[in-house]
Design an enzyme around this catalytic site. Structure first.
Site, PDB file in Angstrom:
ATOM      1  N   TYR A 160       0.848  -1.208   0.000  1.00 15.17           N
ATOM      2  CA  TYR A 160       0.000   0.000   0.000  1.00 15.17           C
ATOM      3  C   TYR A 160       0.877   1.250   0.000  1.00 15.17           C
ATOM      4  CZ  TYR A 160      -3.729   3.148   1.782  1.00 15.17           C
ATOM      5  OH  TYR A 160      -4.649   4.167   1.968  1.00 15.17           O
ATOM      6  N   LYS A 164       1.129   4.091  -2.955  1.00 17.43           N
ATOM      7  CA  LYS A 164       0.772   5.490  -2.701  1.00 17.43           C
ATOM      8  C   LYS A 164       1.969   6.405  -2.972  1.00 17.43           C
ATOM      9  CE  LYS A 164      -3.527   4.876  -1.335  1.00 17.43           C
ATOM     10  NZ  LYS A 164      -4.629   5.263  -2.242  1.00 17.43           N
TER      11      LYS A 164
HETATM   12  N1  LIG Z   1      -9.904   5.834   5.059  1.00 16.19           N
HETATM   13  C1  LIG Z   1      -8.668   6.225   5.317  1.00 16.19           C
HETATM   14  O1  LIG Z   1      -8.241   6.270   6.477  1.00 16.19           O
HETATM   15  C2  LIG Z   1      -7.740   6.615   4.194  1.00 16.19           C
HETATM   16  C3  LIG Z   1      -6.505   7.185   4.525  1.00 16.19           C
HETATM   17  C4  LIG Z   1      -5.627   7.547   3.511  1.00 16.19           C
HETATM   18  C5  LIG Z   1      -5.972   7.318   2.191  1.00 16.19           C
HETATM   19  N2  LIG Z   1      -7.175   6.755   1.902  1.00 16.19           N
HETATM   20  C6  LIG Z   1      -7.471   6.499   0.495  1.00 16.19           C
HETATM   21  O2  LIG Z   1      -8.703   7.060   0.150  1.00 16.19           O
HETATM   22  C7  LIG Z   1      -9.314   6.300  -0.884  1.00 16.19           C
HETATM   23  C8  LIG Z   1     -10.741   5.960  -0.498  1.00 16.19           C
HETATM   24  O3  LIG Z   1     -10.693   5.256   0.720  1.00 16.19           O
HETATM   25  P1  LIG Z   1     -11.987   4.962   1.603  1.00 16.19           P
HETATM   26  O4  LIG Z   1     -11.525   4.956   2.999  1.00 16.19           O
HETATM   27  O5  LIG Z   1     -13.116   5.815   1.197  1.00 16.19           O
HETATM   28  O6  LIG Z   1     -12.264   3.434   1.163  1.00 16.19           O
HETATM   29  P2  LIG Z   1     -13.581   2.539   1.296  1.00 16.19           P
HETATM   30  O7  LIG Z   1     -13.115   1.145   1.473  1.00 16.19           O
HETATM   31  O8  LIG Z   1     -14.492   3.099   2.319  1.00 16.19           O
HETATM   32  O9  LIG Z   1     -14.241   2.691  -0.149  1.00 16.19           O
HETATM   33  C9  LIG Z   1     -13.493   2.278  -1.266  1.00 16.19           C
HETATM   34  C10 LIG Z   1     -14.416   2.033  -2.442  1.00 16.19           C
HETATM   35  O10 LIG Z   1     -13.599   1.532  -3.509  1.00 16.19           O
HETATM   36  C11 LIG Z   1     -14.232   0.397  -4.078  1.00 16.19           C
HETATM   37  N3  LIG Z   1     -13.230  -0.511  -4.638  1.00 16.19           N
HETATM   38  C12 LIG Z   1     -12.352  -1.294  -3.953  1.00 16.19           C
HETATM   39  N4  LIG Z   1     -11.645  -2.027  -4.801  1.00 16.19           N
HETATM   40  C13 LIG Z   1     -12.067  -1.712  -6.056  1.00 16.19           C
HETATM   41  C14 LIG Z   1     -11.716  -2.165  -7.331  1.00 16.19           C
HETATM   42  N5  LIG Z   1     -10.776  -3.096  -7.522  1.00 16.19           N
HETATM   43  N6  LIG Z   1     -12.354  -1.632  -8.415  1.00 16.19           N
HETATM   44  C15 LIG Z   1     -13.322  -0.681  -8.235  1.00 16.19           C
HETATM   45  N7  LIG Z   1     -13.697  -0.230  -7.031  1.00 16.19           N
HETATM   46  C16 LIG Z   1     -13.081  -0.740  -5.951  1.00 16.19           C
HETATM   47  C17 LIG Z   1     -15.004  -0.245  -2.927  1.00 16.19           C
HETATM   48  O11 LIG Z   1     -16.052  -1.085  -3.410  1.00 16.19           O
HETATM   49  C18 LIG Z   1     -15.495   0.989  -2.174  1.00 16.19           C
HETATM   50  O12 LIG Z   1     -16.733   1.436  -2.679  1.00 16.19           O
HETATM   51  C19 LIG Z   1      -8.413   5.090  -1.092  1.00 16.19           C
HETATM   52  O13 LIG Z   1      -7.541   5.315  -2.179  1.00 16.19           O
HETATM   53  C20 LIG Z   1      -7.625   5.029   0.194  1.00 16.19           C
HETATM   54  O14 LIG Z   1      -6.369   4.394   0.036  1.00 16.19           O
HETATM   55  C21 LIG Z   1      -8.066   6.395   2.860  1.00 16.19           C
END
Ligand SMILES: NC(=O)c1ccc[n+]([C@@H]2O[C@H](COP(=O)([O-])OP(=O)(O)OC[C@H]3O[C@@H](n4cnc5c(N)ncnc54)[C@H](O)[C@@H]3O)[C@@H](O)[C@H]2O)c1
Length: 254
Positions: A160, A164
């Protein structure tokens, strides 16, 4: 519809839940047509229903962001349905703390899949999406990084983190290449956000531990990240490209 994205169309991956869903709702409130691209059909349809219930326009398109054929089809679905694309928000990502750990503990299959969903997705989304932005006369590409790319952690998720980190370099390369086409590309680095991605791991004890290291004293709500994506998507960020926006409550400043 009036708003900061009036007349624009945004393609958002992973818009079925979490930050992506909030971005879909917020972008639609600001007048954008929204393409909800997600692997989870029920979640994507639910986001579309929520947008429509609030008077917005959205389309669900289902596929895996790691796969070329799926992304090509989802981008084409969005462009055909709305007639243009102005914003590519490469938001979908996975954090699999059970399988993606230190390099010493991660197997090749997990490494490859995590890299494919978090990094290769940006390759496909921009490969097929940027020609649409060019046709629209310019636009905004937003990639999703993480504070994980900015610092090492003893609780490692090395695939991951590597994905990133690579997105930061890709952001700068895309920004420089496509500036002449009036296409901007920026990356957001969220800290910990209260979404389904974190839910399986976020025990009360761990939440308290995280919060004690965040100067603002709490983890973020999805809307607080989506609002920064809205800024980057809109003309308010017209002179920003190649930038990294850290949205972490001060975590990495400490
Ligand atoms: N939540 C956190 O703490 C956090 C922190 C830093 C970065 N991020 C980044 O933010 C972004 C969104 O994260 P989130 O927390 O909203 O995630 P989440 O898991 O709540 O939602 C992610 C969405 O992506 C979809 N998804 C997953 N794999 C997929 C695939 N192969 N093809 C199409 N869709 C797919 C899922 O079905 C879901 O709807 C991500 O890139 C994550 O790495 C999140």
């Amino acid at each position: 519809m009036a708003g900061r994205l009036a007349g624009r169309v945004a393609f958002i991956t992973g818009a079925g839940m979490g930050i992506g869903r909030e971005a879909a709702l917020l972008f639609a409130e600001e007048g954008a047509g929204v393409v909800v691209a997600d692997i989870d059909a029920n979640a994507a349809k639910e986001t579309v229903a929520l947008v429509e219930r609030r008077g917005g326009r959205a389309l669900a398109t289902i596929g895996d962001v790691a796969l070329e054929a799926d992304v090509r089809r989802m981008v084409a679905d969005g462009a055909r349905s709305f007639g243009r694309l102005d914003v590519l928000y490469n938001n979908a990502g996975v954090l699999w703390k059970d399988r993606d750990r230190s390099v010493l503990e991660t197997d090749e299959k997990s490494w490859d899949r995590v890299i494919a969903i978090n990094l290769k997705s940006a390759f496909w989304v921009t490969k097929y999406g940027i020609p649409e932005l060019r046709r629209a006369g310019g636009g905004s590409v937003i990639l999703m990084g993480s504070v994980s790319a900015l610092a090492g952690f003893t609780r490692a998720q090395d695939a991951y983190t590597a994905a990133k980190g690579a997105l930061i370099s890709l952001t700068k390369s895309l920004a420089i290449q496509f500036a002449k086409d009036r296409i901007r590309c920026n990356i957001i680095h969220p800290g910990i956000v209260d979404t389904p991605l974190q839910a399986p791991y976020l025990t009360e004890a761990l939440r308290r531990e995280f919060e004690s290291g965040i100067p603002l004293g709490r983890i973020a709500q999805p809307r607080e990240i989506a609002s920064v994506a809205l800024f980057l998507a809109s003309d308010d960020a017209a002179f920003m490209t190649g930038a990294e926006l850290v949205v972490d409550g001060g975590f990495t400043a400490g």
